[in-house]
Design an enzyme around this catalytic site. Structure first.
Site, PDB file in Angstrom:
ATOM      1  N   ALA A   1       0.817  -1.213   0.000  1.00 31.99           N
ATOM      2  CA  ALA A   1       0.000   0.000   0.000  1.00 31.99           C
ATOM      3  C   ALA A   1       0.846   1.255   0.000  1.00 31.99           C
ATOM      4  O   ALA A   1       0.437   2.293  -0.513  1.00 31.99           O
ATOM      5  CB  ALA A   1      -0.930  -0.006   1.217  1.00 31.99           C
TER       6      ALA A   1
ATOM      7  N   VAL B   1       9.242  -2.715  -4.010  1.00 31.10           N
ATOM      8  CA  VAL B   1      10.636  -3.121  -4.174  1.00 31.10           C
ATOM      9  C   VAL B   1      10.830  -3.496  -5.635  1.00 31.10           C
ATOM     10  O   VAL B   1      10.054  -4.270  -6.191  1.00 31.10           O
ATOM     11  CB  VAL B   1      10.990  -4.317  -3.265  1.00 31.10           C
ATOM     12  CG1 VAL B   1      12.443  -4.734  -3.474  1.00 31.10           C
ATOM     13  CG2 VAL B   1      10.771  -3.953  -1.812  1.00 31.10           C
TER      14      VAL B   1
ATOM     15  N   ASP C   1       8.537  -9.378  13.785  1.00 32.06           N
ATOM     16  CA  ASP C   1       7.733  -9.989  12.709  1.00 32.06           C
ATOM     17  C   ASP C   1       8.530 -11.122  12.067  1.00 32.06           C
ATOM     18  O   ASP C   1       8.719 -11.161  10.857  1.00 32.06           O
ATOM     19  CB  ASP C   1       7.337  -8.941  11.674  1.00 32.06           C
ATOM     20  CG  ASP C   1       6.182  -9.421  10.798  1.00 32.06           C
ATOM     21  OD1 ASP C   1       5.803  -8.689   9.855  1.00 32.06           O
ATOM     22  OD2 ASP C   1       5.665 -10.539  11.033  1.00 32.06           O
TER      23      ASP C   1
END
Length: 1019
Positions: free
Chosen positions: A651, A655, A827
């Protein structure tokens, strides 16, 4: 000797028609006639006389050890006292060489019953045999009543059970001995001959077999494998041969020639003998053409090298143009003209179809073919047109076969084409080999300014000229409309030259394309154009009777461009302006509402990685990443960066794959560039800058995606990192799940095993349970191959159990490094691990380039989206993030790896039941492909008490031991996996786990209990 005599006897029997030949000699033992090939037994100590009679003078030969070195034996052979060493074959033949084939032989056994050691007589010296030769060890039997003859190692006689070396083939003959075929160096050792008689075992005296290593044959080299000469020119070629031995020679051969003028020199240096043999021809002729072979021969073998001589009757030059460009189809138009020197020059115009594939194709065309017998030829020139798409590479190569060879080659380019700022936009390569030369010009990612004339210049002592290439770059059309009195002029430019069409329709419209339109025919339109520009006129009517829209459409094979002109009636101008202004205001207001709503709904981005500043128990104070310093040494020039395909997008950012020129020590480096999307806000820009500062603060490690550079000034911010060609680990595992499962099941098991029948279903589940919503616009990380790699057929290979352990170990090493740098990832998951082309796992954070709003792995909690299924209980319920919470997430990542990419807690929704299950300490079941040790590691990582979880350093040590064990027991491990799969589907999982536990104990205590206090020393 016996074989030789037997061969002569067979030859004699075949020559039945030769009636004038005498009979073979006859042999008498003690005056008793013995027929050919007869056997006789004598007792040691008794005398014997052998007499040979024939039609002419005769001579004797014998294999008996007593007579072996007596030279030429004369008739008769008179022995006063027989000895066992007189045992052997005695052959009598004529001394006349023309009658050598007429011979007779007998075999004598001389036994000594009183001395059992003489049952076998052998040579007195130990033999030395060269590797690869056949060897006859003459252990001659003196008593023919001894049977069961064998040849065996001496240690075997002593009861050690040692057998003949692998590959040794031995044939034992009582009259000749033991024949060893193709002796190898492994045959060296002590051997004996043995036999049995009346229950007694007799053995010969042992001998030591010495095997000399086989020496390589002489090396030979001719540095000129092809030569071209004109008739009458001198030709010389030198062949250089070397060997560790002096006993070799060098010779020349030719298909038709027999006599050669050769000069030979010898030199001994560095323990090698070098022989240089130079073949010389003063004036070559057509009879001298062909292949010349230089052969170096020794007792170890023969080695050859060749050179090919081409004899010409005149000088010549042939030039081809090879073009490498995008997937194109050439349409050739040949233009021929005569030039002095019997030259025909061909030029080709190439029309390229609109196929934007990056795969390169090669086309070769003949440019010139010239021959002359002595007149200098100038002005060998022609022109060729090459067309290419912007952004693709173009390679122009001239291949020239000529004699004499080219002495000068060069390119001239348009003045605007150069290598600015040390960035190589083009590259020249030249090579000359004998009569063949190549000159290449590589244009990287051509741009519009690269078009123009490229000229290749060449010359030698007889030919000179140039070839011109007109490079055209495809360009989509552009157009402008100008008004002059009652005439509209549409001017367009592009390549190929655009086609212009005028259309008109009533009213004020954005385009006439969606209505039934007709090309204007009021007044004949006129047009004029050159190679890239075109104009077309439209005469306007004097009275339009209302508003009119005129539209100019310029198109070529690259694209189309529309330009609209509105012709208004004067009385409607104010109303039209009022309506237009009102419509514009309404549209702008609606757009503002939509933008405001989207902005309110858009999740705020937060970088996942955190740097610890201080700790008090479980309370961590984190460093504000915006306050971290940024070192401008990371700045990299934008003009040295060429962006390519998109690797992943979200969003906020994306890359892309890119090529960096002059980054570090390499001229060209393939990199990944993270950037913001145009609609990104200042918050996202600050987040990307924070990520840049964190990466620069962490430093380099093999198992994280390392920072290579950045562009923070003079345009959009770009963060340059290492490029990982295999994409993320999650998709890598899922793509190879089926091959991995197939590799651990044998073909027989697949035919009848219920697991094999369900493989397609399981594979489908692996693919569908991805955790990515079907409505997501997020583009997952994918491996992208360049054109060069595609041409070489890059194979990414399969997946092995060792790979799973290696990925686990490398991720643990990367997380251990982060912990030593006081960094918490927050994460840890397979989607945030990338793989390089050498399968090196690197930890990353997609951050801005991941669309967490449409990713089912991230669950809404409050005003944030979190990866709940990967989070530790203290992170879910208390919002506490520590190094130990990363360990919990790492355990979930291990579960992903050894389930080949399944989503954790499959078929379990994130609801109150899920949260209760986490609080109660319930774990996921053991993955299908995880050994007991790895599953125990997972459960330790999922300890409810954070301090009971292992450290990453301890995890690295455990997996390192498992990797070493896997190398030693690779086959056994795969067998266990096969059994595991069968047991799982047959209901025997508990039994299988018990067996695996027993196997683990048998292999050794690889597992060290990890339930110890985990205290990280953060400094």
């Amino acid at each position: 000797m016996k074989s030789y005599c037997l061969l002569l006897s067979i030859t004699l029997s075949c020559c039945c028609s030769a009636e004038d030949l005498p009979d073979p000699p006859s042999i008498h033992l003690n005056s008793k006639y013995l027929p050919n090939q007869a056997e006789a037994i004598l007792t040691a100590g008794t005398p014997f006389t052998l007499r040979c009679t024939g039609a002419s003078s005769v001579h004797w030969s014998s294999s008996a050890f007593c007579l072996l070195y007596h030279g030429r034996l004369v008739d008769p052979i008179d022995v006063q006292r027989a000895d066992p060493r007189h045992t052997g074959t005695y052959c009598c033949g004529y001394t006349n060489q023309s009658l050598e084939h007429l011979s007779t032989w007998i075999h004598l056994y001389v036994k000594d019953p009183a001395d059992p050691s003489t049952v076998f007589v052998t040579p007195r010296n130990s033999p030395r045999v060269k590797e690869g030769q056949d060897f006859l060890y003459r252990c001659l039997l003196t008593d023919p009543s001894v049977t069961n003859l064998t040849f065996q190692p001496e240690d075997n006689i002593q009861g050690s059970g040692q057998h003949l070396p692998v590959g040794m083939n031995v044939t034992v003959d009582p009259q000749r001995g033991a024949l060893i075929q193709d002796v190898q160096r492994s045959f060296s050792g002590q051997y004996v001959c043995s036999g049995w008689k009346d229950g007694r075992h007799f053995i010969s005296r042992s001998f030591h077999l010495l095997v000399a290593p086989r020496l390589p044959p002489p090396s030979v080299a001719i540095h000129q494998n092809k030569a071209v000469r004109l008739e009458g020119e001198k030709f010389e070629v030198t062949c250089v041969s070397s060997s560790t031995t002096h006993l070799f020679n060098v010779t020349w051969t030719h298909l038709t020639k027999k006599n050669f003028d050769v000069a030979v020199t010898r030199e001994y240096r560095n323990s090698h003998m070098y022989i240089s043999s130079t073949l010389m021809i003063a004036a070559v002729s057509q009879e001298d053409r062909g292949t010349y072979t230089c052969a170096a021969a020794s007792e170890d073998g023969v080695t050859t090298a060749t050179t090919h001589l081409i004899v010409l009757d005149s000088r010549f030059m042939t030039t081809y143009l090879k073009t490498w460009h995008a997937n194109t189809k050439a349409k050739n138009k040949e233009i021929s003209k005569e030039i002095d020197g019997n030259l025909t020059a061909n030029s080709t115009s190439i029309d390229i179809e609109a196929n934007r594939s990056s795969k390169l194709h090669m086309k070769m065309e003949l440019i010139a073919n010239v021959s002359t017998d002595g007149v200098h030829v100038n002005n060998i020139s022609s022109s060729t047109t090459v067309e290419a798409y912007e952004g693709l590479d173009v390679i122009l190569t001239f291949v020239t076969e000529s004699y004499p060879p080219l002495s000068n080659q060069s390119w001239t380019k348009p003045t605007k084409v150069n290598n600015n700022n040390n960035v190589t936009m083009y590259q020249e390569n030249y090579s000359i080999n004998d009569t063949r030369s190549e000159a290449s010009l590589l244009l990287r990612r051509v741009r519009q300014e690269d078009h123009g004339s490229y000229t290749f210049h060449f010359s030698n002592s007889f030919f000179s000229g140039s070839q011109n290439i007109d490079l055209r770059i495809y360009r989509s059309p552009s157009a402008i409309i100008s008004v002059e009195k009652n005439t509209l002029t549409c001017s367009s430019s592009g390549y190929p030259v655009p086609t212009i069409a005028w259309y008109s329709c009533p009213g004020i419209l954005k385009t006439c394309g969606n209505l039934t339109t007709t090309e204007s025919s009021e007044a004949d339109p006129t047009s004029e154009h050159d190679e890239e520009n075109v104009r077309k006129l439209l005469n306007l009517p004097l009275s339009t009777g209302g508003d009119v829209t005129a539209e100019c459409i310029a198109s070529n094979q690259v694209g189309a461009f529309r330009k609209v002109f509105h012709l208004r009636e004067h009385n409607s101008a104010f109303m039209s302006a009022l309506i237009g202004a009102g419509s514009t205001a309404a549209i702008l207001f609606l757009l503002l509402l939509v933008v405001f709503y989207k902005w309110r709904q858009k999740p705020k981005y937060e970088i996942r990685w955190k740097i610890i500043e201080s700790t008090e128990g479980n309370h961590y104070t984190f460093v504000d990443p915006t306050l971290l310093p940024y070192n401008y040494k990371w700045e990299f020039p934008r003009d040295k960066l060429r962006l390519g395909a998109v690797l992943g997008s979200g969003a906020f950012g994306k890359v892309v794959e890119a090529t960096a020129y002059g980054l570090g020590t390499d001229d060209v480096t393939r990199v990944a560039v993270k950037m913001l999307k145009p609609r990104a806000l200042s918050e996202e820009r600050e987040a990307l800058m924070s990520e840049l500062k964190i990466l620069s603060h962490l430093g380099y490690h093999d198992n994280i995606v390392n920072l290579l550079g950045a562009c923070t000034q003079g345009g959009p911010m770009l963060m340059i990192t290492e490029y990982c060609s295999y994409g993320d680990l999650l998709n890598f595992l899922r793509a190879r799940a089926q091959d991995f499962m197939a590799s651990i099941l044998s073909a027989d098991e697949m035919e009848g095993d219920p697991f094999y029948k369900n493989m397609a279903t399981l594979y489908g589940r692996l693919r569908s349970d991805s955790g990515i919503s079907c409505c997501s616009d997020y583009q997952e990380m994918q491996p992208i191959l360049g054109s060069a790699e595609k041409q070489q057929g890059v194979q990414m290979g399969g997946l092995s159990f060792g790979d799973l352990l290696s990925f686990s170990h490398q991720v643990a090493q990367g997380l251990d490094f982060l912990s030593t740098r006081n960094c918490i990832h927050r994460d840890v998951a397979a989607r945030n691990v990338l793989l390089t082309d050498h399968r090196v796992a690197k930890i990353c954070d997609f951050g801005l380039a991941r669309d967490i709003q449409n990713d089912d792995s991230y669950i809404v909690q409050g005003n944030a989206r979190l990866p709940v299924k990967w989070m530790a209980p203290e992170s879910i319920f208390q919002c506490v993030y520590t190094v130990q919470s990363d360990v919990w997430s790492y355990g979930v990542l291990l579960w992903e790896i050894f389930s080949l990419g399944k989503s954790p807690y499959p078929n379990v929704a994130v609801d109150t039941h899920f949260y209760k299950m986490i609080k109660d300490g319930r774990h996921m079941t053991q993955p299908d492909f995880a050994p007991v040790e790895m599953y125990q590691l997972m459960t330790h990582c999922w300890s409810l008490e954070p301090t009971d979880r292992p450290t990453f350093k301890m995890i690295c040590q455990l997996i390192d031991r498992l990797l070493q064990s896997n190398d030693d027991t690779n086959h056994q491990s795969y067998s266990n996996i096969n059994e595991t799969k069968k047991d799982d589907f047959k209901g025997g999982k508990s039994q299988r786990r018990g067996e695996e536990e027993e196997q683990r104990r048998q292999r050794g205590n690889l597992w060290i209990p990890l339930s110890v206090t985990n205290i990280y020393q953060l400094s």
